[in-house]
Motif scaffolding. Structure first.
Motif, PDB file in Angstrom:
ATOM      1  N   ASN A  35      37.080  38.908  28.675  1.00  0.00           N
ATOM      2  CA  ASN A  35      37.420  37.548  28.375  1.00  0.00           C
ATOM      3  C   ASN A  35      38.778  37.261  28.734  1.00  0.00           C
ATOM      4  OD1 ASN A  35      38.668  38.553  26.125  1.00  0.00           O
ATOM      5  ND2 ASN A  35      36.869  38.162  24.900  1.00  0.00           N
ATOM      6  N   GLY A  36      39.283  35.980  28.910  1.00  0.00           N
ATOM      7  CA  GLY A  36      40.354  35.657  29.204  1.00  0.00           C
ATOM      8  C   GLY A  36      41.184  35.396  28.007  1.00  0.00           C
ATOM      9  N   PRO A  37      42.522  34.859  28.218  1.00  0.00           N
ATOM     10  CA  PRO A  37      43.525  34.872  26.958  1.00  0.00           C
ATOM     11  C   PRO A  37      43.058  33.842  25.966  1.00  0.00           C
ATOM     12  CG  PRO A  37      44.839  34.933  28.898  1.00  0.00           C
ATOM     13  CD  PRO A  37      43.247  34.836  29.374  1.00  0.00           C
ATOM     14  N   LYS A  83      38.844  42.067  32.340  1.00  0.00           N
ATOM     15  CA  LYS A  83      38.711  40.793  31.781  1.00  0.00           C
ATOM     16  C   LYS A  83      38.465  39.569  32.691  1.00  0.00           C
ATOM     17  CE  LYS A  83      43.086  39.339  30.976  1.00  0.00           C
ATOM     18  NZ  LYS A  83      44.327  39.137  30.222  1.00  0.00           N
ATOM     19  N   GLY A  84      37.792  38.685  32.115  1.00  0.00           N
ATOM     20  CA  GLY A  84      37.692  37.407  33.121  1.00  0.00           C
ATOM     21  C   GLY A  84      36.184  37.272  33.562  1.00  0.00           C
ATOM     22  N   VAL A  93      42.621  37.260  34.383  1.00  0.00           N
ATOM     23  CA  VAL A  93      41.510  38.428  34.590  1.00  0.00           C
ATOM     24  C   VAL A  93      42.427  39.758  34.667  1.00  0.00           C
ATOM     25  CG1 VAL A  93      40.472  36.854  36.420  1.00  0.00           C
ATOM     26  CG2 VAL A  93      42.374  38.040  37.017  1.00  0.00           C
ATOM     27  N   GLY A  94      41.687  40.904  34.461  1.00  0.00           N
ATOM     28  CA  GLY A  94      42.371  42.217  34.511  1.00  0.00           C
ATOM     29  C   GLY A  94      41.253  43.266  35.179  1.00  0.00           C
ATOM     30  N   PHE A 110      38.108  34.418  41.633  1.00  0.00           N
ATOM     31  CA  PHE A 110      37.909  35.661  40.864  1.00  0.00           C
ATOM     32  C   PHE A 110      37.897  37.025  41.776  1.00  0.00           C
ATOM     33  CE2 PHE A 110      35.920  39.268  38.911  1.00  0.00           C
ATOM     34  CZ  PHE A 110      36.378  39.356  37.679  1.00  0.00           C
ATOM     35  N   LEU A 111      37.054  36.971  42.887  1.00  0.00           N
ATOM     36  CA  LEU A 111      36.842  38.017  43.670  1.00  0.00           C
ATOM     37  C   LEU A 111      38.116  38.350  44.543  1.00  0.00           C
ATOM     38  CD1 LEU A 111      33.378  37.099  45.126  1.00  0.00           C
ATOM     39  CD2 LEU A 111      33.915  38.862  43.469  1.00  0.00           C
ATOM     40  N   GLU A 112      38.695  37.046  44.939  1.00  0.00           N
ATOM     41  CA  GLU A 112      40.095  37.364  45.699  1.00  0.00           C
ATOM     42  C   GLU A 112      41.201  37.788  44.897  1.00  0.00           C
ATOM     43  OE1 GLU A 112      40.354  36.752  48.739  1.00  0.00           O
ATOM     44  OE2 GLU A 112      38.416  35.784  49.193  1.00  0.00           O
ATOM     45  N   LEU A 113      41.090  37.486  43.505  1.00  0.00           N
ATOM     46  CA  LEU A 113      42.098  38.126  42.584  1.00  0.00           C
ATOM     47  C   LEU A 113      41.988  39.614  42.482  1.00  0.00           C
ATOM     48  CD1 LEU A 113      42.590  35.139  39.985  1.00  0.00           C
ATOM     49  CD2 LEU A 113      44.491  36.005  41.350  1.00  0.00           C
TER      50      LEU A 113
END
Length: 226
Positions: free
Chosen positions: A50-52, A223-224, A128-129, A74-77
Motif C-alpha cells: 500500500n501507499g503512504p 508497495k502500491g 510505490v516501492g 505503475f508499470l512505467e514507474l
C-alpha cells in the motif's frame, strides 16, 4: 544464476521472475481480453502493498481511461526504477550500459507523460516501492529481467489500447507501446534470446489478471499494487 539461466543461447525464466504466457490467441480471445481490461478500478486495500495513505494506487479491476493510465503509470514507474538502479549500480558495460541508459531516459519520459495526462489523479514514485533482489547482480541477470519486464509491458499496452476511449490518450499509449516493443527487441538481441530480437510475427496481449500475476510473482513489488 538462481533466478535466470541461459540454455542453448536462450533465456529461461525460472521461479522468482515473471513468466510470459505462451501460445496464440484467437480474435475472440483478443476481444475478451480487451473487454476484461475495460473493467480495471483503483480501489483501496489494506494489505502490505500500500501507499503512504494506506491504499494501493492500483488494484483490480480497472473501469475507465483514468484507471488504465494509472495501471500504465505503475508499470512505467517500475521500469524507471529498475533501469535507474541498473545504470547506477555499475554492473553493466559497453553497449548494454548505453542501451540501459537510453531506456531509463525513455521510461522517465513515459512516466512524465502519463503523470501529465492524469493531472490531479497522478501518483509518484513515493507512492510505490520495488525491490529487484539479485536481478541486478550480473549483466546476464539484468538482461533476462529487462527482456521479461519489457515484454510484459508490450503485452499490457496491447491489451489496453482497445479499451481507451480518448483519442489523444490512445495515441499516447500507442506511441509508448511502439517504443516498448523496440526496447524488448534490443534487449533480446544483447541477450542472444532464442528466436532472435523479434521471434514472432504477431504480439500477444495480456489480461489485467495476467499482468498483475506476472508482476507480483517476481516479488519485486513492495508497495502500491493491490
Amino acid at each position: 544464476m538462481s533466478d535466470m539461466q541461459r540454455s542453448n543461447g536462450s533465456i529461461e525464466i525460472i521461479p522468482g521472475v515473471m513468466a510470459i504466457p505462451e501460445g496464440r490467441r484467437t480474435r475472440r480471445d483478443f476481444l475478451a481480453i480487451s473487454g476484461a481490461l475495460a473493467t480495471l478500478a483503483v480501489v483501496g486495500c489494506s494489505d502490505n502493498n500500500n501507499g503512504p495513505s494506506g491504499t494501493a494506487v492500483v488494484t483490480l479491476p480497472l473501469q475507465n481511461d483514468t484507471d488504465i493510465l494509472k495501471f500504465a503509470l505503475f508499470l512505467e514507474l517500475l521500469e524507471s526504477d529498475f533501469y535507474t538502479k541498473a545504470v547506477a549500480g555499475g554492473t553493466l558495460t559497453g553497449g548494454v550500459a548505453t542501451l540501459a541508459t537510453n531506456v531509463r531516459d525513455h521510461e522517465n519520459a513515459h512516466v512524465a507523460a502519463l503523470q501529465a495526462a492524469l493531472g490531479s489523479a497522478k501518483f509518484t514514485a513515493a507512492d510505490v516501492g520495488f525491490d529487484f533482489k539479485d536481478s541486478l547482480s550480473t549483466q546476464d541477470k539484468f538482461l533476462a529481467t529487462a527482456v521479461t519486464l519489457e515484454q510484459t509491458g508490450v503485452s499490457a499496452y496491447l491489451g489496453a489500447l482497445p479499451s481507451i476511449t480518448g483519442c489523444d490518450l490512445r495515441t499516447t499509449a500507442g506511441s509508448i507501446y511502439t517504443i516498448e516493443g523496440r526496447h524488448v527487441a534490443a534487449f533480446r538481441a544483447y541477450a542472444n534470446a532464442q528466436g532472435g530480437p523479434v521471434p514472432a510475427a504477431f504480439e500477444t496481449p495480456q489480461t489485467p489478471e495476467e499482468v498483475v500475476a506476472a508482476v507480483t510473482s517476481t516479488g519485486f513489488v513492495t508497495k502500491g499494487l493491490g
